[in-house]
Structures are given as C-alpha cells and as structure tokens.
Design an enzyme around this catalytic site. Structure first.
Site, PDB file in Angstrom:
ATOM      1  CE  LYS A  69     -19.832  50.511 -13.332  1.00 45.29           C
ATOM      2  NZ  LYS A  69     -19.426  51.111 -12.301  1.00 45.29           N
ATOM      3  CG  HIS A  77     -14.992  56.106 -15.701  1.00 50.13           C
ATOM      4  ND1 HIS A  77     -15.547  55.078 -14.805  1.00 50.13           N
ATOM      5  CD2 HIS A  77     -13.861  56.221 -15.113  1.00 50.13           C
ATOM      6  CE1 HIS A  77     -14.665  54.729 -14.015  1.00 50.13           C
ATOM      7  NE2 HIS A  77     -13.678  55.169 -14.077  1.00 50.13           N
ATOM      8  CE  LYS A 119      -9.734  55.068 -16.132  1.00 50.04           C
ATOM      9  NZ  LYS A 119      -9.651  55.858 -14.857  1.00 50.04           N
ATOM     10  CG  HIS A 139     -14.569  50.082 -15.797  1.00 52.96           C
ATOM     11  ND1 HIS A 139     -15.448  50.777 -16.212  1.00 52.96           N
ATOM     12  CD2 HIS A 139     -14.753  50.290 -14.344  1.00 52.96           C
ATOM     13  CE1 HIS A 139     -16.153  51.511 -15.641  1.00 52.96           C
ATOM     14  NE2 HIS A 139     -15.879  51.202 -14.245  1.00 52.96           N
TER      15      HIS A 139
HETATM   16  C1  BG6 Z   1     -16.285  52.667 -11.133  1.00 51.54           C
HETATM   17  C2  BG6 Z   1     -16.622  51.659  -9.868  1.00 51.54           C
HETATM   18  O1  BG6 Z   1     -16.937  52.622 -12.150  1.00 51.54           O
HETATM   19  O2  BG6 Z   1     -14.989  52.490 -11.262  1.00 51.54           O
HETATM   20  C3  BG6 Z   1     -15.860  52.018  -8.760  1.00 51.54           C
HETATM   21  O3  BG6 Z   1     -17.761  51.784  -9.596  1.00 51.54           O
HETATM   22  C4  BG6 Z   1     -14.428  51.910  -9.095  1.00 51.54           C
HETATM   23  O4  BG6 Z   1     -16.094  50.967  -7.712  1.00 51.54           O
HETATM   24  C5  BG6 Z   1     -14.118  52.801 -10.310  1.00 51.54           C
HETATM   25  O5  BG6 Z   1     -13.623  52.548  -7.952  1.00 51.54           O
HETATM   26  C6  BG6 Z   1     -12.835  52.766 -10.644  1.00 51.54           C
HETATM   27  O6  BG6 Z   1     -12.359  53.857 -11.550  1.00 51.54           O
HETATM   28  P1  BG6 Z   1     -10.747  54.287 -11.821  1.00 51.54           P
HETATM   29  O7  BG6 Z   1     -10.907  55.454 -12.967  1.00 51.54           O
HETATM   30  O8  BG6 Z   1     -10.628  55.120 -10.498  1.00 51.54           O
HETATM   31  O9  BG6 Z   1      -9.982  53.271 -12.104  1.00 51.54           O
END
Ligand code: BG6
Length: 507
Positions: free
Chosen positions: A165, A195, A199, A257
């Site tokens: 992304k 990502h 999870k 996300h």
């Molecule tokens: C990433 C963002 O995709 O996700 C970041 O670019 C963010 O800014 C991160 O901190 C958060 O991921 P997670 O898995 O820690 O919630």
C-alpha cells in the site's frame, strides 16, 4: 528485538498448507519494510518449518551490496532473534541472495532474469517466483511494466506480484494504476497487500459471523444501533515524515485498514469460502457504502493534528515539530467520520470510523452497539449506555467481549453491565503470528483471499473521494483541529457523535 518462540502447539492447532518451491524477489530490499517485517516473517515461517527446502530470497535494490552484506545487514536488524536461533539463521540465510537492480534500467532486468535462472538451478526453485514490490509507490506501475517487459510475468501459474500500500492516492490514480498492472499481469497474479488482513483477529470477524448461528439473525439494522471502528496508535509520525506528509491519516489508515474492517463487518455471507466469493461480497458492500453527507462532507468528518503533550518526564513533540515535517503542515494525524451502508441489512445504521496517532492507547477494535431495550424496567447501576455491545478486540489483547446487563447484587432490582470475554491468549496460549507471516505465506501459496482485488481498492477510494476533493480544493472547510498528544483527539470529534446523542468508546 526478542524472539517469539515457536510453540509446538501450533502443529496441533494449525492445518498448514504447503508452499511450493520458489524464489521470493524483494524489490526495495534495502528499505525499512524488508528488515522490519519481511525477513522476520520469512524467518518465522522457516522456524515453523513451513518453507520448502527449495526456497530462496533474492533482495534487489539500487545499492551494490553482495549476498554476504545483505545477509549480515538482515542478521543485524533481526538482533536477538538471530543470536538466540543462530543455527536456524545460518541455514535460512544460506538461501538469501542479493542483486543490485534499478527497475528503470532494462539491462538490469536482463541481468536479474539471468540471476533468477542461476538461483533456479542452485536452489531447485523451478521457475516459481513471487515478486514483492516494496518500492516507492510511484514505481508500482513502471515496476510492473519492467517485469512484464522482461518476460518475468508471462507465466500466470508460476509468477505473482505483491504490491504494498498505498495503491493509488485517490480514485482516479487507483484506476490508472489498475489499468497498468492489469495490462502486465492477470488479476489473479496481483496481490495488493493490506497487512490488517493478515491479523488473526481481523480474519476472525468472518469466522465469528459465519460459523455461528447466533449472530447472523441480529447482525442487521433491526438490532444494531451503531458501529464504531477504531484504530488508535500511541506512536507519532516517527521517521516517516517524508511519506506521511503526502498521505495523512485518511490515506494512511482509513482508506485501507479501517475500510477492510468495515467491509468484513458489513459484507454478506459468501456462498463459498473461496477468494472470489469473499472478495465479491467485500466489493459489493464497499460499492454501497457512502459518507453520511456526500454533498456537505465537512458535516460528517473531523480532521485533527497532534500538538505537543506528554509529561515533564516524557515530553512529546507536536506533529509540526517532528523532524522532516513542514512547520505549517496541515496534514491530518487524526480522522473521525460517519458513514452509511445503503443496503437492506444496514440502511440507517451509522458507522463511525476514527484513527489517530499519539492517542493515549494503542488499540484497534470494532464495537457493535445493539438497540436499547424498548422499556427500561430497571435502574442501571452502571454507566450508560445500557445497550448490549459486542466488542471485537483486534489488537492488542486480541479477543472479543460481549457486554450485557445482569442484576446488581443487593435487595433492589438494579441492572449492571458485565462482560463475557474471549481472549486468544487464554484460549490458545500462544501469540498470533505477525500479519506479514500469514500474508507472505498466502502470497507464496497463491491464495489471494486476504488480498485486495482491483475493484475493491477502487471502491474503497471512491468512498472517500468527496473528502479528498474537499481537502484538495477548499481545505478551510475541513480544517485540522489541534489536539494535545496523548489525548483522544480533538473536541470536534466528540461533537460529531454528540450530534447523534452518542459518545466514543473510551476503552
Ligand atoms: C501502516 C501505517 O499501514 O499501519 C502506519 O502506514 C501505521 O502509519 C501502521 O502505524 C499501523 O499498523 P499496526 O499493525 O501497528 O496497527
């Protein structure tokens, strides 16, 4: 960095599929993602014995590292994980190679192709290749073109491309990028990564909804009053000002996300559990999601930016004082908004999304609040609302809880909310894998279920177009409200819910 021990219980709990012999080619191998996420995830897969012996990783970037230098740098970055598992690392890292490649130089592609043939012979990887584009997003299109031009994507059964992304910056650029990548490879070769879908708890939304009969009858507008989806972070922008200044929270977190969590929460049941059936349902629901007020989007969205805060012992800089950030920046580090999903299941149910950096807690969750009892027979001894809530705890403390009222002890008849709880940790006794472990394995297995299809990514961008256009054309209508670091965002975001007589959940 500390090691996550591979729990023998895994073998019993999991039904692992077998990854075929192959070479994973990482473009952008000198970058952050490779040593922070990709190589640790691959090493974890190796320690779980899920990688075939006929396996290789070819790191590619412009720097002129040798294989040995690449291995050493990765080992250094993995720190304790390597020193505590030295023998395993030595075996694993024998399959790590490096080739200096600039994707814009056709002769480099010729050299790369030759190197891949050599690796095929050395490691018996049989021409199966997964190309991972962990390069600057501006090179996604030209990178795919370069690979296709060199004939490296011509076999759809043996080759795939994983694209990080952000996939585009808005609806138009996502469409344009789709056209390019789809002219270079078939859609089923393209793995757009988010990502969050890696999870365990995000995937579990599907299992909770579709493997239990008790939820489906009440999972709709007749029983659910509203839904809150939160992704809160305690970290600030860290070292990523260069990227974040051009992105902001809306592009960085919401479009991908939070939207994926929304899609899994709202989609219809797929007829079958296969990649296309699931992605059809996600795309369908995103196509009917909309901002609560598309004509006047400033009414349903709040942007914020963290200012200085913290304590005297641990002072926190404001966003504008962070290294690399424009001192007059209007990039948002916080967004809250209200959406609707226009279909029979969800018509009229508000969905509130919020995300922010430098909030008091790191937590991601989906909270479904049910309608209140039509008649209040009992006084509540707890805080309002007394409505039932189902809380899906995405992270940390992965699990779910259901809040309902019981009789408070004593002579009266007062009700009080209690929680029924499920915790991954308590039930399964092992931490879940990092999202990248699952996603890398799936990409190498050729399973696109947890990757975003072209129409889905476009639908997700389309949803936020009125906001992106407003920020671009008349930013004063959607100002960034300052909030103190380590607080729950600007007051304006509380007002967004107060207008509907609601409060954000403060976990
Ligand atoms: C990433 C963002 O995709 O996700 C970041 O670019 C963010 O800014 C991160 O901190 C958060 O991921 P997670 O898995 O820690 O919630």
């Amino acid at each position: 960095m500390t090691a996550t021990l591979t729990n023998p219980l895994r073998v019993g709990l999991r039904q692992e599929r077998v990854i075929t012999p192959q070479c994973l080619v990482i473009f952008g191998a000198s970058g952050d993602l490779t040593h922070r996420k990709l190589i640790p995830a691959l090493f974890e897969l190796y320690r779980q014995r899920r990688l075939p012996t006929e396996f290789a990783v070819l790191g590619c970037a412009r720097r002129s590292w040798s294989d040995e230098e690449f291995r050493e740098r990765m080992a250094e970055a993995l720190g304790d994980t390597v020193s505590e598992n030295r023998a395993a690392w030595d075996q694993f890292s024998a399959g790590l190679f490096y080739e200096p490649v600039d994707l814009q130089q056709p002769e480099h592609l010729v050299r790369l192709s030759g190197r891949l043939d050599v690796i095929d012979r050395q490691r018996a990887t049989r021409g199966n290749r997964t190309f991972y584009l962990s390069v600057s997003p501006t090179y996604y299109g030209s990178g795919c073109r370069a690979l296709a031009g060199a004939g490296l994507l011509s076999d759809p059964k043996r080759t795939r491309v994983v694209i990080e992304k952000p996939f585009g910056r808005d609806y138009g650029s996502a469409q344009a990028l789709n056209r390019i990548v789809q002219s270079c490879a078939q859609e089923n070769q393209i793995y757009r990564i988010d990502h969050y879908l890696g999870k365990e708890t995000v995937q579990s939304i599907l299992v909770l909804r579709f493997a239990n009969t008790i939820f489906e009858p009440i999972w709709n507008r007749n029983y659910i009053a509203n839904v809150q989806i939160t992704a809160a972070e305690t970290v600030g922008v860290e070292e990523r000002a260069g990227y974040y200044e051009t992105s902001g929270a809306l592009r960085d977190m919401v479009q991908n996300h939070l939207t994926q969590m929304l899609a899994l929460t709202t989609m219809e049941s797929p007829g079958r559990f296969d990649p296309e059936s699931i992605r059809n349902e996600k795309a369908k629901v995103l196509q009917v999601a909309r901002l609560a007020d598309e004509q006047e989007p400033w009414r349903c969205c709040v942007r914020g930016q963290y200012g200085a805060g913290g304590t005297s012992a641990r002072p926190l800089a404001g966003y504008r004082q962070e290294p690399g950030v424009d001192p007059n920046s209007t990039t948002e580090t916080y967004v809250a908004m209200k959406l609707f999903v226009d279909n029979w299941r969800w018509q009229g149910v508000p969905f509130y999304l919020r995300t922010g950096k430098r909030l008091p807690k790191r937590l991601s969750e989906v909270v479904l609040t049910f309608r209140e009892a039509p008649v209040h027979l009992f006084d509540s001894a707890g805080a309002s609302p007394t409505a039932n809530q189902l809380i899906l705890r995405i992270q940390p403390d992965e699990g779910a809880e259901f809040r309902f009222e019981v009789k408070a002890p004593g002579s009266g008849m007062r009700s009080r909310p209690v929680d029924m709880e499920f915790s991954y940790d308590k039930s399964f006794g092992e931490p879940s894998d990092e999202g990248y472990v699952r996603l890398l394995a799936d990409a190498m297995l050729g399973d696109p279920t947890l990757f975003i299809r072209g129409d889905e990514v476009e639908a997700a961008w389309r949803l936020y177009t009125p906001l992106l256009e407003l920020i671009e054309d008349s930013p004063w209508q959607l100002p960034v409200h300052p909030y103190e670091a380590s607080t729950w965002g600007p007051a304006a975001s509380d007002s967004l819910l107060a207008r509907d007589d609601l409060l954000w959940r403060r976990p």
